[in-house]
Write an enzyme that holds these catalytic residues in place. Structure first.
Site: not given
Lengths: 217, 161
Positions: B22, B28, B45
């Site tokens: 990711t 995040c 994520h």
């Protein structure tokens, strides 16, 4: 139940486009005064986009961008980004402060960028507030240079609570002669002016402009 | 070999020899699960700490720590992973802008990190490595052959955790 952001109708998207034109027009005037050059503007783009496409839109999640972020509170709430890509940011600093930027931005050039971001986003929001009669109190803007995904996702946190979509309100202004751009989708040099109202704010914007309930949904 | 990409507020699984990645984690948190005996991996994520914050009509499980991690576990078990063999790693949870939350709350990055740790404890999955906090973005990639998590950031050395 509908998603206010994903399902917004064409009429209301056009209203937002007009708002963005007014904001960016005022920012263009401010930049023109700063640079002593003509600054042109393009018609804004307004579209609902899933989160993962937003980072693609600015060249991919890992693309390094220079960004000034601020949050506004008041009658309506939301986030705003002023985004310039690295090369354009260097040119802005050179044009404005006569500072030559080599590979890395020095302290001085960073504060010049921060100040440009403050002035432009401030004039954008002022125009919006004047036009709509809505009060918007901006926070102290903050500058960061990092991956687009890492920076933009921060501005999506509030929206993320109610949707997986954000309405990209994107404006472009361009200084004459040196292609300083804010908010274009173009190969290479891109920069953006993003307004991300919190989902609850859309209705208030439309109410203030007297177009609430128009156009259907 | 394929590279499986996981977008923001999304999750997915991968098996040997693929890798799973990711890009551009800021506040995040990227949480990876790995079963070394089966060479099965998963990645979430995570964008927000708790489903309690959700105002949406339809819940995107991958978005919240407390719903994403159980869902990731479920997807891995579906592929044949054995829950007690799964180990977790995580990265992200940065504070990207020097910006104080007017409500005086902790940064969203810190809240995401904490919530992921709580969710892991609830699932009984050990956290064996982490690279969290700071003020910079991260890209992560998990190799299903080895279980090694690669963490990349701008102008920083690549880390393998």
């Amino acid at each position: 139940m509908s998603d206010i952001i994903k399902d917004m109708g064409a009429f209301h998207l056009d209203v937002l486009k007009e708002i963005s034109n007014i904001g960016s027009g005022n920012a263009a005037t401010a930049l023109s005064q700063l640079l002593g050059k003509r600054v042109g503007m393009q018609v804004s783009r307004v579209m609902p986009m899933p989160f993962h496409e937003i980072t693609e839109y600015v060249g991919g999640a890992e693309n390094i961008i220079t960004s000034v972020f601020l949050r506004f509170e008041g009658d309506i709430t939301g986030n705003m980004f002023y985004i310039v890509d690295q090369e354009d940011a260097k040119r802005l600093v050179e044009d404005l402060a006569g500072l030559k930027v080599e590979d890395e931005f020095c302290e001085m050039s960073l504060s010049v960028l921060q100040e440009i971001g403050n002035i432009l986003s401030g004039s954008y929001l002022t125009a919006l507030a004047d036009f709509s009669g809505l009060e918007m109190k901006p926070s102290v803007p903050s500058l960061a240079i990092d991956m687009a995904g890492a920076l933009l996702s921060y501005g999506l946190v509030e929206i993320g609570k109610s949707s997986d979509y954000a309405i990209m309100i994107d404006a472009e202004i361009q200084a004459e002669g040196n292609e300083v751009q804010q908010a274009v989708v173009r190969k290479g040099k891109t920069g953006h002016f993003f307004l991300l109202p919190d989902p609850e704010s859309f209705e208030k914007i439309f109410m203030a402009l007297g177009v609430h309930g128009y156009g259907g949904n | 070999m394929a590279v499986i990409k996981v977008g923001i507020a999304d999750l997915n699984v991968a098996v040997k020899p693929d890798t799973i990645t990711t890009l551009g984690l800021g506040s995040c948190v990227g949480v990876t699960f790995y079963d070394s005996s089966k060479k099965i991996a998963g990645l979430a994520h995570v964008m927000l700490p708790s489903t309690e914050l959700s105002k949406a009509a339809v819940l995107n499980k991958a978005k919240f720590a407390d719903s994403a991690l159980p869902e990731l576990l479920r997807r891995m078990v579906e592929l044949g992973a054995i829950p007690r063999r799964i180990q977790a790693k995580m990265a992200g949870g940065a504070q990207m802008f020097n910006f104080k939350d007017p409500s005086g709350q902790k940064s969203i990055g810190d809240r995401n990190i904490e919530a992921c740790k709580v969710a892991l404890r609830k699932l009984g999955i050990p956290l064996v490595a982490e690279d969290v906090g700071g003020n910079y973005g991260r890209t992560i990639e998990l190799f299903t052959e080895t279980g090694i998590l690669e963490v990349r950031a701008i102008s920083k050395e690549i880390k393998h955790i």
